[in-house]
Design a protein around this motif. Structure first.
Motif, PDB file in Angstrom:
ATOM      1  N   THR A 116       4.228  -3.440  -1.664  1.00 23.14           N
ATOM      2  CA  THR A 116       2.989  -2.785  -2.082  1.00 23.14           C
ATOM      3  C   THR A 116       1.758  -3.369  -1.391  1.00 23.14           C
ATOM      4  N   MET A 117       1.650  -4.669  -1.378  1.00 19.20           N
ATOM      5  CA  MET A 117       0.466  -5.305  -0.802  1.00 19.20           C
ATOM      6  C   MET A 117       0.391  -5.070   0.712  1.00 19.20           C
ATOM      7  N   SER A 118       1.535  -5.115   1.361  1.00 20.72           N
ATOM      8  CA  SER A 118       1.588  -4.841   2.799  1.00 20.72           C
ATOM      9  C   SER A 118       1.162  -3.404   3.086  1.00 20.72           C
ATOM     10  N   ASN A 119       1.712  -2.466   2.324  1.00 24.62           N
ATOM     11  CA  ASN A 119       1.373  -1.053   2.523  1.00 24.62           C
ATOM     12  C   ASN A 119      -0.102  -0.782   2.293  1.00 24.62           C
ATOM     13  N   ILE A 120      -0.649  -1.322   1.222  1.00 24.54           N
ATOM     14  CA  ILE A 120      -2.061  -1.086   0.920  1.00 24.54           C
ATOM     15  C   ILE A 120      -2.948  -1.705   1.992  1.00 24.54           C
ATOM     16  N   SER A 121      -2.651  -2.943   2.389  1.00 19.63           N
ATOM     17  CA  SER A 121      -3.516  -3.631   3.356  1.00 19.63           C
ATOM     18  C   SER A 121      -3.536  -2.943   4.715  1.00 19.63           C
ATOM     19  N   GLN A 122      -2.444  -2.272   5.076  1.00 18.20           N
ATOM     20  CA  GLN A 122      -2.365  -1.667   6.405  1.00 18.20           C
ATOM     21  C   GLN A 122      -2.600  -0.157   6.428  1.00 18.20           C
ATOM     22  N   ARG A 123      -2.556   0.483   5.243  1.00 21.07           N
ATOM     23  CA  ARG A 123      -2.630   1.950   5.236  1.00 21.07           C
ATOM     24  C   ARG A 123      -3.726   2.529   4.359  1.00 21.07           C
ATOM     25  N   GLU A 124      -4.388   1.677   3.583  1.00 24.89           N
ATOM     26  CA  GLU A 124      -5.394   2.185   2.643  1.00 24.89           C
ATOM     27  C   GLU A 124      -6.759   1.560   2.927  1.00 24.89           C
ATOM     28  N   ASP A 125      -7.778   2.106   2.305  1.00 18.63           N
ATOM     29  CA  ASP A 125      -9.132   1.550   2.387  1.00 18.63           C
ATOM     30  C   ASP A 125      -9.216   0.396   1.386  1.00 18.63           C
ATOM     31  N   ILE A 126      -9.161  -0.828   1.877  1.00 16.47           N
ATOM     32  CA  ILE A 126      -9.089  -1.994   0.993  1.00 16.47           C
ATOM     33  C   ILE A 126     -10.445  -2.399   0.420  1.00 16.47           C
ATOM     34  N   ASP A 127     -11.456  -1.561   0.663  1.00 14.74           N
ATOM     35  CA  ASP A 127     -12.764  -1.758   0.026  1.00 14.74           C
ATOM     36  C   ASP A 127     -13.047  -0.675  -1.012  1.00 14.74           C
ATOM     37  N   LEU A 133      -8.580  -0.869  -7.979  1.00 19.26           N
ATOM     38  CA  LEU A 133      -8.280  -0.791  -9.408  1.00 19.26           C
ATOM     39  C   LEU A 133      -6.816  -0.440  -9.660  1.00 19.26           C
ATOM     40  N   ASN A 134      -6.294   0.499  -8.883  1.00 17.71           N
ATOM     41  CA  ASN A 134      -4.881   0.854  -9.017  1.00 17.71           C
ATOM     42  C   ASN A 134      -3.981  -0.341  -8.718  1.00 17.71           C
ATOM     43  N   PHE A 135      -4.318  -1.076  -7.652  1.00 18.30           N
ATOM     44  CA  PHE A 135      -3.529  -2.250  -7.299  1.00 18.30           C
ATOM     45  C   PHE A 135      -3.684  -3.352  -8.356  1.00 18.30           C
ATOM     46  N   ALA A 136      -4.896  -3.541  -8.848  1.00 13.07           N
ATOM     47  CA  ALA A 136      -5.151  -4.544  -9.892  1.00 13.07           C
ATOM     48  C   ALA A 136      -4.370  -4.206 -11.164  1.00 13.07           C
ATOM     49  N   ASN A 137      -4.204  -2.918 -11.450  1.00 13.06           N
ATOM     50  CA  ASN A 137      -3.424  -2.511 -12.623  1.00 13.06           C
ATOM     51  C   ASN A 137      -1.943  -2.848 -12.462  1.00 13.06           C
ATOM     52  N   ILE A 138      -1.476  -2.918 -11.226  1.00 11.02           N
ATOM     53  CA  ILE A 138      -0.090  -3.328 -10.979  1.00 11.02           C
ATOM     54  C   ILE A 138       0.034  -4.842 -11.153  1.00 11.02           C
ATOM     55  N   VAL A 139      -0.851  -5.594 -10.509  1.00  6.45           N
ATOM     56  CA  VAL A 139      -0.695  -7.060 -10.521  1.00  6.45           C
ATOM     57  C   VAL A 139      -1.089  -7.681 -11.861  1.00  6.45           C
ATOM     58  N   GLN A 140      -2.104  -7.139 -12.510  1.00  6.14           N
ATOM     59  CA  GLN A 140      -2.545  -7.545 -13.856  1.00  6.14           C
ATOM     60  C   GLN A 140      -3.198  -8.931 -13.947  1.00  6.14           C
ATOM     61  N   THR A 141      -2.629  -9.939 -13.267  1.00  9.67           N
ATOM     62  CA  THR A 141      -3.143 -11.311 -13.409  1.00  9.67           C
ATOM     63  C   THR A 141      -3.295 -11.977 -12.047  1.00  9.67           C
ATOM     64  N   LYS A 142      -4.140 -12.985 -12.002  1.00 13.47           N
ATOM     65  CA  LYS A 142      -4.302 -13.775 -10.776  1.00 13.47           C
ATOM     66  C   LYS A 142      -2.996 -14.471 -10.413  1.00 13.47           C
ATOM     67  N   GLU A 143      -2.265 -14.936 -11.417  1.00 16.81           N
ATOM     68  CA  GLU A 143      -1.020 -15.654 -11.163  1.00 16.81           C
ATOM     69  C   GLU A 143      -0.010 -14.762 -10.420  1.00 16.81           C
ATOM     70  N   PHE A 144       0.116 -13.521 -10.893  1.00 10.57           N
ATOM     71  CA  PHE A 144       1.047 -12.618 -10.211  1.00 10.57           C
ATOM     72  C   PHE A 144       0.513 -12.237  -8.837  1.00 10.57           C
ATOM     73  N   LEU A 145      -0.790 -12.011  -8.723  1.00 10.14           N
ATOM     74  CA  LEU A 145      -1.393 -11.685  -7.427  1.00 10.14           C
ATOM     75  C   LEU A 145      -1.115 -12.797  -6.420  1.00 10.14           C
ATOM     76  N   ASP A 146      -1.269 -14.052  -6.844  1.00  7.05           N
ATOM     77  CA  ASP A 146      -1.000 -15.193  -5.959  1.00  7.05           C
ATOM     78  C   ASP A 146       0.447 -15.148  -5.458  1.00  7.05           C
ATOM     79  N   MET A 147       1.373 -14.948  -6.380  1.00  9.34           N
ATOM     80  CA  MET A 147       2.790 -14.957  -6.007  1.00  9.34           C
ATOM     81  C   MET A 147       3.145 -13.773  -5.103  1.00  9.34           C
ATOM     82  N   LEU A 148       2.588 -12.602  -5.402  1.00  7.18           N
ATOM     83  CA  LEU A 148       2.862 -11.425  -4.576  1.00  7.18           C
ATOM     84  C   LEU A 148       2.267 -11.594  -3.183  1.00  7.18           C
ATOM     85  N   TYR A 149       1.090 -12.171  -3.103  1.00  3.82           N
ATOM     86  CA  TYR A 149       0.440 -12.438  -1.820  1.00  3.82           C
ATOM     87  C   TYR A 149       1.304 -13.370  -0.963  1.00  3.82           C
ATOM     88  N   ILE A 150       1.811 -14.426  -1.558  1.00  6.70           N
ATOM     89  CA  ILE A 150       2.652 -15.385  -0.836  1.00  6.70           C
ATOM     90  C   ILE A 150       3.947 -14.707  -0.380  1.00  6.70           C
TER      91      ILE A 150
END
Length: 196
Positions: A116-127, A133-150
């Protein structure tokens, strides 16, 4: 274990992806090698900001992330979506290792959303607030965002020689923008309502 042809004895679903070619014009390695390289990348992170996030994880989070890295593509080569198959496979494996329900749920979610993060960063308007908001609704927390980013970094850097500073920068911008949304979700929602 892989070179001794023993990995699939310990992780039976690995047998399904041994030498499984990927004809997508993106991956340069078969699924099994790619999965091992993804796991390797967690121990050899080349970007300082991602390395710091990984170092800040606790021991259990690192274990979960490493298992998710190894299992993220184990659902390939089947009829069903590989994200969903991989999530089921990682859950079954972790149950056998006596992980708790919340830890298994976290690993399943990482595998389910690993592209998901790869697709959004390369195919969507990340601003764009709506995208964020849609992506934030998936990740929900900073902890999960950190792990998904890594995990996203480790996965992208394991496809071959295509991961570069430009792609790393896009991921970092998406990470930072999403972090801002998670911290100010109510303000952004109210602003969007007023704007509409």
């Amino acid at each position: 274990l892989y070179k001794a042809d023993k990995l699939s004895l310990i992780i039976p679903p690995f047998k399904q992806i041994e030498n499984l070619a990927q004809f997508d014009g993106y991956h340069q390695y078969p699924v099994d090698i790619h999965s091992i390289k993804t796991l390797y990348n967690l121990e050899n992170i080349r970007y300082q900001n991602i390395k710091e996030l990984f170092c800040n994880l606790n021991k259990k989070e690192k274990q979960i992330l490493k298992i998710a890295a190894l299992f993220h593509d184990l659902g390939k080569g089947r009829k069903e979506d590989h994200h969903l198959v991989g999530a089921k496979l990682v859950a079954n494996f972790m149950k056998n290792l006596s992980f708790g329900d919340e830890e298994i749920k976290l690993a399943k979610k990482l595998v389910k959303y690993h592209t998901t993060m790869s697709n959004i960063s390369q195919r969507e308007d990340i601003d764009n607030d709506k995208i964020l908001l849609n992506f934030a609704n998936i990740v929900q927390t900073k902890e999960f965002l950190d792990m998904l980013y890594i995990l996203t970094y480790a996965d992208m850097d394991a496809v071959g020689n295509i991961f570069n500073n430009f792609k790393a920068n896009l991921l970092e911008i998406l990470y930072n923008n999403t972090l801002e949304v998670l911290e100010n979700k109510e303000l952004i929602l109210q602003s969007n309502k007023r704007h509409r």
